[in-house]
Design an enzyme around this catalytic site. Structure first.
Site, mmCIF file in Angstrom:
data_model
loop_
_atom_site.group_PDB
_atom_site.id
_atom_site.type_symbol
_atom_site.label_atom_id
_atom_site.label_comp_id
_atom_site.label_asym_id
_atom_site.label_seq_id
_atom_site.Cartn_x
_atom_site.Cartn_y
_atom_site.Cartn_z
ATOM 1 N N ASP A 103 0.829 -1.206 0.000
ATOM 2 C CA ASP A 103 0.000 0.000 0.000
ATOM 3 C C ASP A 103 0.868 1.263 0.000
ATOM 4 O O ASP A 103 2.036 1.233 0.404
ATOM 5 C CB ASP A 103 -0.887 0.047 1.254
HETATM 6 N N1 URA Z 1 -1.414 -5.989 3.656
HETATM 7 C C1 URA Z 1 -1.867 -4.726 3.737
HETATM 8 O O1 URA Z 1 -2.880 -4.461 4.337
HETATM 9 N N2 URA Z 1 -1.159 -3.766 3.126
HETATM 10 C C2 URA Z 1 -0.003 -3.990 2.453
HETATM 11 O O2 URA Z 1 0.597 -3.058 1.929
HETATM 12 C C3 URA Z 1 0.457 -5.311 2.393
HETATM 13 C C4 URA Z 1 -0.272 -6.289 3.014
#
Ligand code: URA
Length: 255
Positions: A103
């Site tokens: 993310d």
């Molecule tokens: N899970 C999440 O919630 N975000 C990420 O960036 C990776 C795994």
């Protein structure tokens, strides 16, 4: 597909695009036996290119990089909001792309490569590559909540106005530390899947909002020696290990 000569040279690992341009204008490059000095020249994959009499291997060299992704960077090719992407950081002649996603606000281990076969293999849950996340969460998870994560939780969520339900496979879950005053905890979660916002959703499903998230390890690759925004090429034995599915367990312990 026809491509610019300097791009093909760079992808073949001859030199950077800029240095390849210089070689072209200096008359060091031939295409099908003809010296080419014009920078706009496009070549086809079937064209025979030589640099100072040596044929180039126009098949792109396979490259592998481990990035410590910083916060505030997107894991896509381009961003319609003009935000920085991981490809802006990994400045290499080959066009690499990320294996899976982190993310915008997640930091940590992200593999980038132009080896599509390996990327597809690694992204398949069947391959069971360990992804170790460390999350700072609101509240302190109870043993019962951790047990739920260990048995696999059903996540019900709304994304862009649409309702989704998915089953998250059993995870390895443990508390690394707690801050009773601030009422927060640091939780380590190891998963093999890569569903959208998976870690945040899993923790939310047991009542804990993620405040901060880092991927500390991807397979055997951890963040040792890197700071956010830095990347390094993988060593030969690391590439071999990823290809064979071997995973070495160690932890950089940033928390
Ligand atoms: N899970 C999440 O919630 N975000 C990420 O960036 C990776 C795994």
């Amino acid at each position: 597909m026809a491509e610019r000569l300097q791009k093909v040279m760079a992808q073949a690992g001859v030199a950077s695009r800029r240095a390849s341009e210089k070689m072209i204008t200096e008359g060091q490059v031939t295409v099908n036996g003809q010296v080419i000095r014009e920078l706009g020249t496009k070549v086809e994959p079937t064209d025979h290119i030589e640099v100072n009499g040596t044929p180039i291997d126009s098949k792109e060299k396979l490259v592998y990089f481990l990035l410590d992704k910083p916060r505030g960077v997107v894991t896509t090719n381009s961003d319609d909001k003009g935000r920085q992407t991981v490809m802006d950081i990994v400045d290499e002649p080959e066009r690499v792309y990320p294996v899976g996603r982190l993310d915008y606000d997640t930091t940590g281990a992200l593999l980038l490569t132009n080896d599509g076969d390996l990327a597809n293999k690694l992204m398949h849950p069947k391959y069971r590559i360990d992804k170790v996340y460390v999350a700072k969460v609101k509240g302190i998870p109870t043993n019962e909540e951790l047990e739920k994560l260990r048995h696999g939780v059903t996540v019900k969520t709304v994304q862009n106005g649409r309702h989704y339900t998915f089953n998250a496979a059993p995870a390895h879950a443990e508390i690394l530390s707690t801050d009773k005053k601030k009422h927060t905890a640091i939780v380590k979660l190891t998963i093999h899947e890569g569903k959208y916002h998976q870690v945040k959703e899993m923790l939310k499903s047991v009542g804990h909002e993620v405040i901060k998230l880092t991927r500390e390890r991807y397979g055997m690759l951890d963040l040792t020696g890197l700071t956010p925004g830095e990347y390094r090429p993988l060593r030969h034995e690391e590439v071999q290990a990823l290809k064979s599915g071997r995973q070495f367990r160690k932890s950089a312990g940033r928390w």
